[in-house]
Motif scaffolding. Structure first.
Motif, short mmCIF file in Angstrom:
data_model
loop_
_atom_site.label_atom_id
_atom_site.label_comp_id
_atom_site.label_asym_id
_atom_site.label_seq_id
_atom_site.Cartn_x
_atom_site.Cartn_y
_atom_site.Cartn_z
N SER A 45 0.85 -0.98 -0.13
CA SER A 45 -0.10 0.18 0.02
C SER A 45 0.94 1.30 0.01
N THR A 46 0.57 2.19 -1.02
CA THR A 46 1.57 3.15 -1.20
C THR A 46 0.68 4.79 -1.09
N ASP A 47 1.47 5.69 -0.52
CA ASP A 47 0.78 6.96 -0.47
C ASP A 47 1.78 8.12 -0.58
N ARG A 48 1.54 9.15 -1.23
CA ARG A 48 2.61 10.20 -1.37
C ARG A 48 2.33 11.35 -0.30
N LEU A 49 3.48 11.93 0.22
CA LEU A 49 3.59 12.76 1.21
C LEU A 49 4.60 13.78 0.61
N MET A 124 5.87 -4.15 7.79
CA MET A 124 6.96 -3.01 7.54
C MET A 124 6.53 -1.57 7.01
N GLN A 125 6.48 -0.47 7.49
CA GLN A 125 6.45 0.54 6.67
C GLN A 125 7.50 1.27 6.27
N VAL A 126 7.55 1.77 5.19
CA VAL A 126 9.10 2.15 4.75
C VAL A 126 8.60 3.66 4.24
N LEU A 127 9.36 4.75 4.69
CA LEU A 127 9.60 5.92 4.26
C LEU A 127 10.53 6.04 3.14
N LEU A 128 10.20 6.66 1.89
CA LEU A 128 11.49 6.56 0.95
C LEU A 128 11.67 8.18 0.91
N VAL A 129 12.98 8.43 1.43
CA VAL A 129 13.20 9.79 1.50
C VAL A 129 14.37 10.18 0.47
N PRO A 130 14.13 10.99 -0.59
CA PRO A 130 15.38 11.31 -1.25
C PRO A 130 16.67 11.80 -0.61
N ARG A 131 17.84 11.19 -1.04
CA ARG A 131 18.89 11.58 -0.18
C ARG A 131 19.20 12.81 -0.38
N SER A 132 18.86 13.71 -1.38
CA SER A 132 19.32 14.92 -1.71
C SER A 132 18.42 15.75 -0.66
N LEU A 133 17.51 15.39 -0.05
CA LEU A 133 16.94 16.35 1.10
C LEU A 133 17.71 16.47 2.20
N PHE A 162 6.51 10.12 15.83
CA PHE A 162 6.00 10.95 14.67
C PHE A 162 6.09 10.41 13.30
N LEU A 163 7.10 9.69 13.11
CA LEU A 163 7.37 9.12 11.81
C LEU A 163 6.31 7.80 11.69
N GLN A 164 6.13 6.93 12.48
CA GLN A 164 5.09 6.08 12.78
C GLN A 164 3.57 6.57 12.25
N GLY A 165 3.34 7.68 13.17
CA GLY A 165 2.22 8.15 13.09
C GLY A 165 1.83 8.79 11.59
N LEU A 166 2.64 9.43 10.95
CA LEU A 166 2.96 9.98 9.39
C LEU A 166 2.47 8.63 8.81
N ALA A 167 3.03 7.72 8.86
CA ALA A 167 2.98 6.46 7.68
C ALA A 167 1.68 5.91 8.25
N ASP A 168 1.12 5.63 9.40
CA ASP A 168 -0.22 5.33 9.72
C ASP A 168 -1.25 6.38 9.09
N ARG A 169 -1.17 7.65 9.17
CA ARG A 169 -2.17 8.21 8.60
C ARG A 169 -1.91 8.92 7.43
N ALA A 170 -0.90 8.47 6.45
CA ALA A 170 -0.61 8.73 5.19
C ALA A 170 -1.89 8.66 4.35
N PRO A 171 -2.71 7.78 4.25
CA PRO A 171 -3.94 7.52 3.69
C PRO A 171 -4.78 8.93 3.56
N GLY A 178 0.34 16.84 3.44
CA GLY A 178 1.35 16.01 3.10
C GLY A 178 2.86 16.73 2.95
N GLU A 179 2.76 18.03 2.34
CA GLU A 179 4.08 18.41 1.82
C GLU A 179 4.61 19.22 3.09
N ARG A 180 3.64 19.78 4.04
CA ARG A 180 4.19 20.19 5.13
C ARG A 180 4.89 19.29 6.08
#
Length: 317
Positions: A45-49, A124-133, A162-171, A178-180
């Motif tokens: 299951s995938t969401d954009r933030l 497992m929930q995975v946050l994909l973070v561009p290294r450039s950020l 915070f990261l877990q809550g963000l992943a849980d509520r992403a949908p 999401g951007e903020r």
């Protein structure tokens, strides 16, 4: 709204092939090994933030390898934040191995080989973070991969929930929110990494770093826009072009060079991929903001020591 993929309705003989194709699309090219003696089921299951991607994987036991050959095929530059929610996992990278229990977190980097081993069914929930950020250098990131981060250790008490809550509520998070929240997540992750590396987080000017991260996220979202310019970036963030240059001084580059580097990276990655529909080199260049094919070819050769066509041929061989 989540994009959900499941192999439950796929015939057993085709499940591994379909699962691997979806994993490739969702993450990066990986070698997947499953038990041959057991039926397999899995859901992604995938969401954009904003510039981040939040993906939840729920599947049976198995092994995942990111090999040097697969890295050469698709050299995407991400730091993955793996949040173990159920089952156990082992993360191996950079001559280290971390065992994760539910609630633990580990980082792994797509630019170097890694292995994930799951001895039982897991989530497992995975946050994909561009290294450039991230403000950390490649050398710094190599020191923190494949180490278990616990929710009761230091800043982990604040950052990991915070990261877990963000992943849980992403949908249910709107694109604007999401951007903020993504900017906040990257800022907190950078602070956590600084603590793990033994750096004084007060040495990092928080306001300017947060602004730089927002600017980088904005650039990531508009890389393909040929009208993206330093003036439009400065105008969007209500700063002067001169101050924009100042923000990039500590990055050992300029804003313009950073944008060109990211565009070249995306072109290189697209030219590396196998696809049933093959675009011309010029079309790939235009898609990532290079309207002039000759200029793109010169910039690509200067960056990677080969022409775009030679890179594509080498990747497919």
């Amino acid at each position: 709204m989540s994009v959900v993929f499941s192999v439950r309705s796929t015939p057993g003989s085709e499940r591994l092939e379909h699962w691997q194709e979806e994993v490739f699309r969702t993450f990066v090219p990986l070698r997947i090994t499953l038990s041959k003696d057991e039926p397999f089921s899995g859901t992604i299951s995938t969401d954009r933030l904003g510039p981040l991607q939040a993906t939840a994987v729920d599947c049976d036991r198995g092994r995942v390898d990111r090999t040097p050959r697969l890295i050469a095929r698709d050299c995407a530059e991400y730091l993955y934040v793996g949040l173990q929610r159920s089952g156990h996992a082992h993360v191996d990278q950079d001559a280290r191995s971390a065992e994760l229990c539910p609630g633990d977190v580990a980082l792994y980097d797509t630019t170097r080989p890694y292995t994930l081993r799951f001895p039982q069914r897991f989530r497992m929930q995975v946050l994909l973070v561009p290294r450039s950020l991230l403000p950390q250098s490649e050398g710094d990131l190599q020191r923190v991969t494949a180490t278990a981060l616990h929710p009761d250790d230091g800043l982990g008490q604040v950052v990991l929930p915070f990261l877990q809550g963000l992943a849980d509520r992403a949908p249910n998070i709107t694109p604007t929110a999401g951007e903020r929240l993504a900017a906040n997540a990257v800022d907190l992750l950078g602070t956590l990494l600084a603590e793990r590396l033994g750096r004084d987080t007060r040495d990092t000017p928080g306001d300017s770093l947060a602004l730089l991260l927002r600017i980088k996220a904005f650039i990531e979202r508009h890389l393909a826009d040929p009208d993206l310019s330093l003036a439009s970036i400065a105008r969007e963030h209500r700063i002067s072009v001169r101050y924009l240059h100042k923000l990039f001084e500590n990055e050992s580059t300029t804003a313009a060079r950073w944008i060109q580097h990211r565009r070249l990276d995306e072109c290189r990655n697209e030219l590396s991929r196998r696809s049933p529909v093959t675009s011309t080199v010029a079309a790939v260049a235009r898609r990532w903001g290079f309207p002039n094919a000759a200029h793109f070819s010169r910039a690509f050769r200067a960056a990677y020591g080969t022409s775009p066509s030679e890179w594509r041929a080498g990747s497919k061989g």
